[in-house]
Motif scaffolding. Structure first.
Motif, PDB file in Angstrom:
ATOM      1  N   UNK A  64       3.272   6.742   6.673  1.00  0.00           N
ATOM      2  CA  UNK A  64       2.651   6.799   5.352  1.00  0.00           C
ATOM      3  C   UNK A  64       1.302   6.075   5.363  1.00  0.00           C
ATOM      4  N   UNK A  65       0.439   6.472   4.474  1.00  0.00           N
ATOM      5  CA  UNK A  65      -0.881   5.849   4.355  1.00  0.00           C
ATOM      6  C   UNK A  65      -0.936   5.040   3.073  1.00  0.00           C
ATOM      7  N   UNK A  66      -1.682   3.966   3.115  1.00  0.00           N
ATOM      8  CA  UNK A  66      -1.848   3.135   1.924  1.00  0.00           C
ATOM      9  C   UNK A  66      -3.250   3.334   1.367  1.00  0.00           C
ATOM     10  N   UNK A  67      -3.298   3.637   0.081  1.00  0.00           N
ATOM     11  CA  UNK A  67      -4.559   3.804  -0.611  1.00  0.00           C
ATOM     12  C   UNK A  67      -4.790   2.568  -1.468  1.00  0.00           C
ATOM     13  N   UNK A  68      -6.016   2.084  -1.449  1.00  0.00           N
ATOM     14  CA  UNK A  68      -6.401   0.915  -2.236  1.00  0.00           C
ATOM     15  C   UNK A  68      -7.199   1.386  -3.436  1.00  0.00           C
ATOM     16  N   UNK A  69      -6.897   0.816  -4.600  1.00  0.00           N
ATOM     17  CA  UNK A  69      -7.682   1.140  -5.797  1.00  0.00           C
ATOM     18  C   UNK A  69      -7.804  -0.092  -6.673  1.00  0.00           C
ATOM     19  N   UNK A  70      -8.892  -0.150  -7.422  1.00  0.00           N
ATOM     20  CA  UNK A  70      -9.118  -1.297  -8.302  1.00  0.00           C
ATOM     21  C   UNK A  70      -8.252  -1.201  -9.545  1.00  0.00           C
ATOM     22  N   UNK A  71      -7.847  -2.364 -10.015  1.00  0.00           N
ATOM     23  CA  UNK A  71      -7.196  -2.454 -11.320  1.00  0.00           C
ATOM     24  C   UNK A  71      -8.300  -2.593 -12.375  1.00  0.00           C
ATOM     25  N   UNK A  72      -7.921  -2.586 -13.636  1.00  0.00           N
ATOM     26  CA  UNK A  72      -8.884  -2.818 -14.715  1.00  0.00           C
ATOM     27  C   UNK A  72      -9.545  -4.178 -14.522  1.00  0.00           C
ATOM     28  N   UNK A  73      -8.753  -5.162 -14.101  1.00  0.00           N
ATOM     29  CA  UNK A  73      -9.301  -6.508 -13.859  1.00  0.00           C
ATOM     30  C   UNK A  73     -10.278  -6.497 -12.686  1.00  0.00           C
ATOM     31  N   UNK A  74      -9.994  -5.700 -11.674  1.00  0.00           N
ATOM     32  CA  UNK A  74     -10.894  -5.586 -10.526  1.00  0.00           C
ATOM     33  C   UNK A  74     -12.221  -4.971 -10.903  1.00  0.00           C
TER      34      UNK A  74
END
Length: 196
Positions: A64-74
């Motif tokens: 599996x691959x992990x995708x990174x994404x910003x939160x609203x706080x980020x």
């Protein structure tokens, strides 16, 4: 700088770790390469601080691959850092260029101009790589060493080009209804009549 680059690239779109590393390397790698030993702990710190999320999705094959994404706080943290960069992010050229790479996300021309004005103020202060016995900056004209003279001449030319760009961009941002020449990354600005 690494944190700012992570936040900036993930603000654009969610990315896999390898894609993120490639983009950061493209931005700063020729001067300050990014290693896995620096990148992944920084990602873990941002995740722990609630600034980004990891999503697992199917990859090629069984892994599996992990995708990174910003939160609203980020996203808010990136905008805060862009609006009020630390002094070292103004005075260090590579860090400043990292700020400018994402400054278009700060969708407020007067605030963008204020960041550029800080850099311009720094460039206008007298400086040199070398100083004489009295502590005065040495100019290229006063430097007998040809290698040091070359460093000073290259720095002078680079500073002059950056000053011209800053001055022009600040003027464009401060025009009524002003905006940067190209607000979308990768979209070239319309050439001026003299450049055609």
């Amino acid at each position: 700088m690494l944190t700012l680059a992570i936040l900036g690239f993930l603000y654009d779109q969610p990315l896999h770790g390898y894609e993120l590393k490639s983009r950061i390397t493209g931005l700063t790698g020729h001067v300050r390469p990014v290693s896995d030993g620096a990148l992944y702990p920084a990602i873990a710190r941002l995740e722990k601080a609630g600034l980004l999320l990891r999503r697992t999705e199917p990859g090629s094959g069984a892994v599996p691959r992990q995708t990174l994404e910003l939160t609203t706080e980020g996203r808010a943290e990136l905008l805060r850092r862009l609006a009020d960069p630390e002094q070292v992010e103004i005075t260090d050229q590579i860090r400043f260029f990292t700020v400018t790479a994402f400054l278009h996300h700060l969708a407020d021309p007067p605030r963008q101009a204020a960041v550029l004005r800080r850099r311009l103020g720094f460039l206008d202060a007298p400086s040199s790589f070398f100083h004489d016995g009295a502590g005065r900056p040495v100019t290229a004209e006063r430097e007998p060493n040809p290698f040091r003279r070359g460093m000073l001449l290259v720095a002078r030319a680079s500073t002059a080009a950056e000053r011209a760009w800053l001055t022009e961009t600040i003027a464009e941002l401060e025009r009524p209804g002003g905006a940067a020449p190209s607000e979308t990354p990768g979209t070239p600005a319309e050439p001026k009549p003299s450049e055609r």
